[in-house]
Design a protein around this motif. Sequence first.
Motif, PDB file in Angstrom:
ATOM      1  N   TYR A  90     -29.030 -46.583  -3.629  1.00 21.03           N
ATOM      2  CA  TYR A  90     -29.653 -45.527  -4.379  1.00 21.03           C
ATOM      3  C   TYR A  90     -28.451 -44.994  -5.505  1.00 21.03           C
ATOM      4  O   TYR A  90     -28.939 -45.018  -6.825  1.00 21.03           O
ATOM      5  CB  TYR A  90     -30.265 -44.479  -3.625  1.00 21.03           C
ATOM      6  N   ASP A  91     -27.287 -44.490  -5.044  1.00 16.64           N
ATOM      7  CA  ASP A  91     -26.485 -44.005  -6.067  1.00 16.64           C
ATOM      8  C   ASP A  91     -26.350 -44.882  -7.358  1.00 16.64           C
ATOM      9  O   ASP A  91     -25.955 -44.385  -8.126  1.00 16.64           O
ATOM     10  CB  ASP A  91     -25.101 -43.486  -5.394  1.00 16.64           C
ATOM     11  N   ASP A  92     -25.772 -46.081  -6.676  1.00 15.43           N
ATOM     12  CA  ASP A  92     -25.426 -47.149  -7.754  1.00 15.43           C
ATOM     13  C   ASP A  92     -26.520 -47.254  -8.871  1.00 15.43           C
ATOM     14  O   ASP A  92     -26.414 -47.320  -9.921  1.00 15.43           O
ATOM     15  CB  ASP A  92     -25.349 -48.490  -6.942  1.00 15.43           C
ATOM     16  N   LEU A  93     -27.717 -47.535  -8.561  1.00 16.65           N
ATOM     17  CA  LEU A  93     -28.780 -47.675  -9.285  1.00 16.65           C
ATOM     18  C   LEU A  93     -29.116 -46.394 -10.189  1.00 16.65           C
ATOM     19  O   LEU A  93     -29.206 -46.549 -11.518  1.00 16.65           O
ATOM     20  CB  LEU A  93     -30.102 -48.005  -8.782  1.00 16.65           C
ATOM     21  N   LEU A  94     -28.992 -45.134  -9.532  1.00 18.05           N
ATOM     22  CA  LEU A  94     -29.224 -44.072 -10.410  1.00 18.05           C
ATOM     23  C   LEU A  94     -27.960 -44.006 -11.538  1.00 18.05           C
ATOM     24  O   LEU A  94     -28.291 -43.809 -12.488  1.00 18.05           O
ATOM     25  CB  LEU A  94     -29.308 -43.120  -9.545  1.00 18.05           C
ATOM     26  N   ASN A  95     -26.884 -44.414 -11.117  1.00 20.68           N
ATOM     27  CA  ASN A  95     -25.506 -44.079 -11.904  1.00 20.68           C
ATOM     28  C   ASN A  95     -25.705 -45.218 -13.225  1.00 20.68           C
ATOM     29  O   ASN A  95     -25.779 -44.803 -14.267  1.00 20.68           O
ATOM     30  CB  ASN A  95     -24.326 -44.344 -11.297  1.00 20.68           C
ATOM     31  N   GLN A  96     -26.223 -46.430 -12.730  1.00 16.31           N
ATOM     32  CA  GLN A  96     -26.561 -47.390 -13.712  1.00 16.31           C
ATOM     33  C   GLN A  96     -27.624 -46.957 -14.835  1.00 16.31           C
ATOM     34  O   GLN A  96     -27.260 -47.033 -15.961  1.00 16.31           O
ATOM     35  CB  GLN A  96     -27.183 -48.867 -13.063  1.00 16.31           C
ATOM     36  N   SER A  97     -28.775 -46.318 -14.335  1.00 18.03           N
ATOM     37  CA  SER A  97     -29.554 -45.955 -15.186  1.00 18.03           C
ATOM     38  C   SER A  97     -29.165 -44.775 -16.102  1.00 18.03           C
ATOM     39  O   SER A  97     -29.473 -45.076 -17.361  1.00 18.03           O
ATOM     40  CB  SER A  97     -30.953 -45.417 -14.457  1.00 18.03           C
ATOM     41  N   VAL A  98     -28.556 -43.784 -15.438  1.00 20.50           N
ATOM     42  CA  VAL A  98     -28.180 -42.773 -16.576  1.00 20.50           C
ATOM     43  C   VAL A  98     -27.127 -43.159 -17.204  1.00 20.50           C
ATOM     44  O   VAL A  98     -27.085 -42.754 -18.529  1.00 20.50           O
ATOM     45  CB  VAL A  98     -27.465 -41.522 -15.261  1.00 20.50           C
ATOM     46  N   ALA A  99     -26.224 -44.113 -16.728  1.00 20.03           N
ATOM     47  CA  ALA A  99     -25.125 -44.574 -17.733  1.00 20.03           C
ATOM     48  C   ALA A  99     -25.934 -45.269 -19.117  1.00 20.03           C
ATOM     49  O   ALA A  99     -25.632 -44.841 -20.180  1.00 20.03           O
ATOM     50  CB  ALA A  99     -24.443 -45.643 -17.168  1.00 20.03           C
ATOM     51  N   GLY A 100     -26.895 -45.910 -18.824  1.00 16.68           N
ATOM     52  CA  GLY A 100     -27.902 -46.534 -19.912  1.00 16.68           C
ATOM     53  C   GLY A 100     -28.421 -45.423 -20.935  1.00 16.68           C
ATOM     54  O   GLY A 100     -28.159 -45.813 -21.991  1.00 16.68           O
ATOM     55  N   PHE A 101     -28.892 -44.380 -20.511  1.00 20.17           N
ATOM     56  CA  PHE A 101     -29.563 -43.272 -21.106  1.00 20.17           C
ATOM     57  C   PHE A 101     -28.319 -42.696 -21.952  1.00 20.17           C
ATOM     58  O   PHE A 101     -28.478 -42.142 -22.982  1.00 20.17           O
ATOM     59  CB  PHE A 101     -30.403 -42.440 -20.232  1.00 20.17           C
ATOM     60  N   GLU A 102     -27.210 -42.572 -21.391  1.00 21.38           N
ATOM     61  CA  GLU A 102     -25.939 -42.122 -22.030  1.00 21.38           C
ATOM     62  C   GLU A 102     -25.663 -42.676 -23.193  1.00 21.38           C
ATOM     63  O   GLU A 102     -25.381 -42.075 -24.346  1.00 21.38           O
ATOM     64  CB  GLU A 102     -24.913 -41.803 -21.308  1.00 21.38           C
ATOM     65  N   LYS A 103     -25.544 -44.098 -22.953  1.00 19.18           N
ATOM     66  CA  LYS A 103     -25.175 -44.864 -23.972  1.00 19.18           C
ATOM     67  C   LYS A 103     -26.156 -44.556 -25.329  1.00 19.18           C
ATOM     68  O   LYS A 103     -25.807 -44.560 -26.278  1.00 19.18           O
ATOM     69  CB  LYS A 103     -25.299 -46.273 -23.807  1.00 19.18           C
ATOM     70  N   MET A 104     -27.614 -44.703 -24.977  1.00 22.84           N
ATOM     71  CA  MET A 104     -28.679 -44.392 -26.020  1.00 22.84           C
ATOM     72  C   MET A 104     -28.244 -43.197 -26.898  1.00 22.84           C
ATOM     73  O   MET A 104     -28.343 -42.979 -28.087  1.00 22.84           O
ATOM     74  CB  MET A 104     -29.955 -44.521 -25.496  1.00 22.84           C
ATOM     75  N   ILE A 105     -28.098 -42.105 -25.964  1.00 23.28           N
ATOM     76  CA  ILE A 105     -27.852 -40.686 -26.386  1.00 23.28           C
ATOM     77  C   ILE A 105     -26.406 -40.729 -27.446  1.00 23.28           C
ATOM     78  O   ILE A 105     -26.784 -40.347 -28.465  1.00 23.28           O
ATOM     79  CB  ILE A 105     -27.532 -39.719 -25.298  1.00 23.28           C
ATOM     80  N   GLU A 106     -25.571 -41.258 -26.882  1.00 22.88           N
ATOM     81  CA  GLU A 106     -24.293 -41.416 -27.714  1.00 22.88           C
ATOM     82  C   GLU A 106     -24.668 -42.132 -28.911  1.00 22.88           C
ATOM     83  O   GLU A 106     -24.134 -41.481 -29.755  1.00 22.88           O
ATOM     84  CB  GLU A 106     -23.269 -42.249 -26.920  1.00 22.88           C
ATOM     85  N   HIS A 107     -25.305 -43.045 -28.859  1.00 19.24           N
ATOM     86  CA  HIS A 107     -25.695 -43.759 -30.202  1.00 19.24           C
ATOM     87  C   HIS A 107     -26.484 -42.956 -31.159  1.00 19.24           C
ATOM     88  O   HIS A 107     -26.191 -42.844 -32.327  1.00 19.24           O
ATOM     89  CB  HIS A 107     -26.460 -44.955 -29.999  1.00 19.24           C
ATOM     90  N   GLU A 108     -27.448 -42.095 -30.770  1.00 14.28           N
ATOM     91  CA  GLU A 108     -28.151 -41.199 -31.643  1.00 14.28           C
ATOM     92  C   GLU A 108     -27.356 -40.149 -32.296  1.00 14.28           C
ATOM     93  O   GLU A 108     -27.603 -39.711 -33.265  1.00 14.28           O
ATOM     94  CB  GLU A 108     -29.248 -40.434 -30.769  1.00 14.28           C
ATOM     95  N   ILE A 109     -26.302 -39.603 -31.281  1.00 13.41           N
ATOM     96  CA  ILE A 109     -25.476 -38.637 -32.037  1.00 13.41           C
ATOM     97  C   ILE A 109     -24.617 -39.256 -32.980  1.00 13.41           C
ATOM     98  O   ILE A 109     -24.593 -38.565 -34.180  1.00 13.41           O
ATOM     99  CB  ILE A 109     -24.391 -38.024 -30.679  1.00 13.41           C
ATOM    100  N   LYS A 110     -24.147 -40.409 -32.657  1.00  7.37           N
ATOM    101  CA  LYS A 110     -23.399 -41.077 -34.027  1.00  7.37           C
ATOM    102  C   LYS A 110     -24.152 -41.221 -35.172  1.00  7.37           C
ATOM    103  O   LYS A 110     -23.754 -41.169 -36.086  1.00  7.37           O
ATOM    104  CB  LYS A 110     -22.861 -42.515 -33.481  1.00  7.37           C
ATOM    105  N   LEU A 111     -25.421 -41.471 -34.903  1.00  4.99           N
ATOM    106  CA  LEU A 111     -26.396 -41.481 -36.125  1.00  4.99           C
ATOM    107  C   LEU A 111     -26.716 -40.047 -36.709  1.00  4.99           C
ATOM    108  O   LEU A 111     -27.233 -39.962 -37.537  1.00  4.99           O
ATOM    109  CB  LEU A 111     -27.605 -42.238 -35.649  1.00  4.99           C
ATOM    110  N   GLY A 112     -26.138 -39.107 -36.079  1.00  3.71           N
ATOM    111  CA  GLY A 112     -26.410 -37.613 -36.397  1.00  3.71           C
ATOM    112  C   GLY A 112     -27.768 -37.095 -36.290  1.00  3.71           C
ATOM    113  O   GLY A 112     -28.298 -36.325 -36.697  1.00  3.71           O
ATOM    114  N   LEU A 113     -28.605 -37.808 -35.290  1.00  8.92           N
ATOM    115  CA  LEU A 113     -30.037 -37.504 -35.110  1.00  8.92           C
ATOM    116  C   LEU A 113     -30.151 -36.587 -33.967  1.00  8.92           C
ATOM    117  O   LEU A 113     -31.067 -35.917 -33.582  1.00  8.92           O
ATOM    118  CB  LEU A 113     -30.766 -39.014 -34.913  1.00  8.92           C
ATOM    119  N   PHE A 114     -29.184 -36.859 -32.814  1.00  5.31           N
ATOM    120  CA  PHE A 114     -29.161 -35.968 -31.530  1.00  5.31           C
ATOM    121  C   PHE A 114     -28.294 -35.126 -31.662  1.00  5.31           C
ATOM    122  O   PHE A 114     -27.166 -35.257 -32.306  1.00  5.31           O
ATOM    123  CB  PHE A 114     -28.892 -36.849 -30.304  1.00  5.31           C
ATOM    124  N   ARG A 115     -28.431 -33.824 -31.051  1.00  9.40           N
ATOM    125  CA  ARG A 115     -27.583 -32.499 -31.184  1.00  9.40           C
ATOM    126  C   ARG A 115     -26.370 -33.117 -30.484  1.00  9.40           C
ATOM    127  O   ARG A 115     -26.404 -33.896 -29.850  1.00  9.40           O
ATOM    128  CB  ARG A 115     -28.137 -31.499 -30.363  1.00  9.40           C
TER     129      ARG A 115
END
Lengths: 220, 220
Positions: free
Chosen positions: B127-152
């Motif tokens: 459970y912990d592994d899969l949760l961490n994987q999923s969260v990490a995936g979302f983090e990457k997307m968010i990081e990308h949006e921040i780089k684009l200046g679109l997310f806070r």
Amino acid sequence: MPKITFTNLKEDKKKILVDAFLKEFATHTFDDASLTSVVKSLGIAKGSIYQYFDDKLDLFMYLINECTSTKMKYFKDLKREDCSDFWVFFRLLYSEGIKFDLENPLQSHFLHNLVSSLNSPSIKSLYDDLLNQSVAGFEKMIEHEIKLGLFRADLPIKTMGFLLYKSGVAIQEQMQVFGEINPKESIKNNTPVYQGKVDVLLKTVDDYIQLLKRAFDKEL
Amino acid sequence: MPKITFTNLKEDKKKILVDAFLKEFATHTFDDASLTSVVKSLGIAKGSIYQYFDDKLDLFMYLINECTSTKMKYFKDLKREDCSDFWVFFRLLYSEGIKFDLENPLQSHFLHNLVSSLNSPSIKSLYDDLLNQSVAGFEKMIEHEIKLGLFRADLPIKTMGFLLYKSGVAIQEQMQVFGEINPKESIKNNTPVYQGKVDVLLKTVDDYIQLLKRAFDKEL
DNA sequence: TTACTTTATGACTAGTCAGTCATATTTTAT
DNA sequence: ATAAAATATGACTGACTAGTCATAAAGTAA
């Protein structure tokens, strides 16, 4: 409801029993919690449990009621109208919750684990009941804010209530997933859930508020 | 990993086995799922399972891999750069997910129940592994949006990732809690999770986006 | 047909648990 | 001291599980 036999028990014996069961349910899911292992470690007879309670679920619900009513006492002086906005109130729920945690570590651990322990298949309906109650509570608050013209009114209240509830749960799960707290360890040491981590928790709550505020507040 | 014996099996026999186990794990948690009852209903010997897989967990992970790889095929043409903003992309994840659901009802039910079935104590680390994987995936997307200046950029990315992941899970749980979908029934009838409820789901996704958009987007 | 390999079998082990109940002990009241 | 009521006991029931293993059957290649 516990049987009269349990009610008649001396306070100190009651406390020993309750604490042992709190500990068991704070570290296991409902189905995984073993009454057999608790009575063994207490050195009492298996049958005694059934002199005190109808069954495992009866005992579990007694613990839920005890702990929530203890925690509610910490909330009773909190009034929305004393706060400048909902988020101040929301934050106070957590800071009062921390007081409860520091003063009632074991009960706090039990409630903290409740989200997990309720996941047992055999008590799905109890899980649903408590979830619906919680969500309904948040819905009412949201409705109130909308009436005050402070929350947006363009989305279903039920959806807003559900997300708000889930966000609240997410805060405590995040603390655990990110390794800020370690319930297993702190139960062993009889220390509160948020021992030494009060600042981290409040910072996390503030971060969530920064996110949720924008999501829920009426745009200006 | 399945044993060679399982790999050698004829496709149709494999499918019968896999479907039966998918159904069991789609309707029970990992611990509550009974291999004994599946083999009984299949009319095969208990020992056969252990000719095919190392143990219960091995079988379970095989099913996870099968289903996620099927679902991933539906996502492979989705590209963030083809979308005007993150939320269009986010919504596409759901509309493609619906295609997957309609075309692979049983696998969809299995994945839908995964959040619950993973709650078993004996597979906490999975459970912990899969949760961490999923969260990490979302983090990457968010990081990308921040780089684009679109997310806070004023809040911890980890917190944003966690809330976004939990919101995604909340959407499907809300559908169930609000009674829009009834997995137990639809599994019986071999119908998709979101049969006849596609519009409700997309409406819910849109509502969540309305909330999350404000929470995550850079203020203008 | 024979020899060999792969696959299928199901009784069995060893473990878990909640809940029961007749009996025994302790406490209380007279 | 005696009778009665309240508590405590723990062996036992019945039900369930994952996983094992020696044996049997089926498939394959010579």
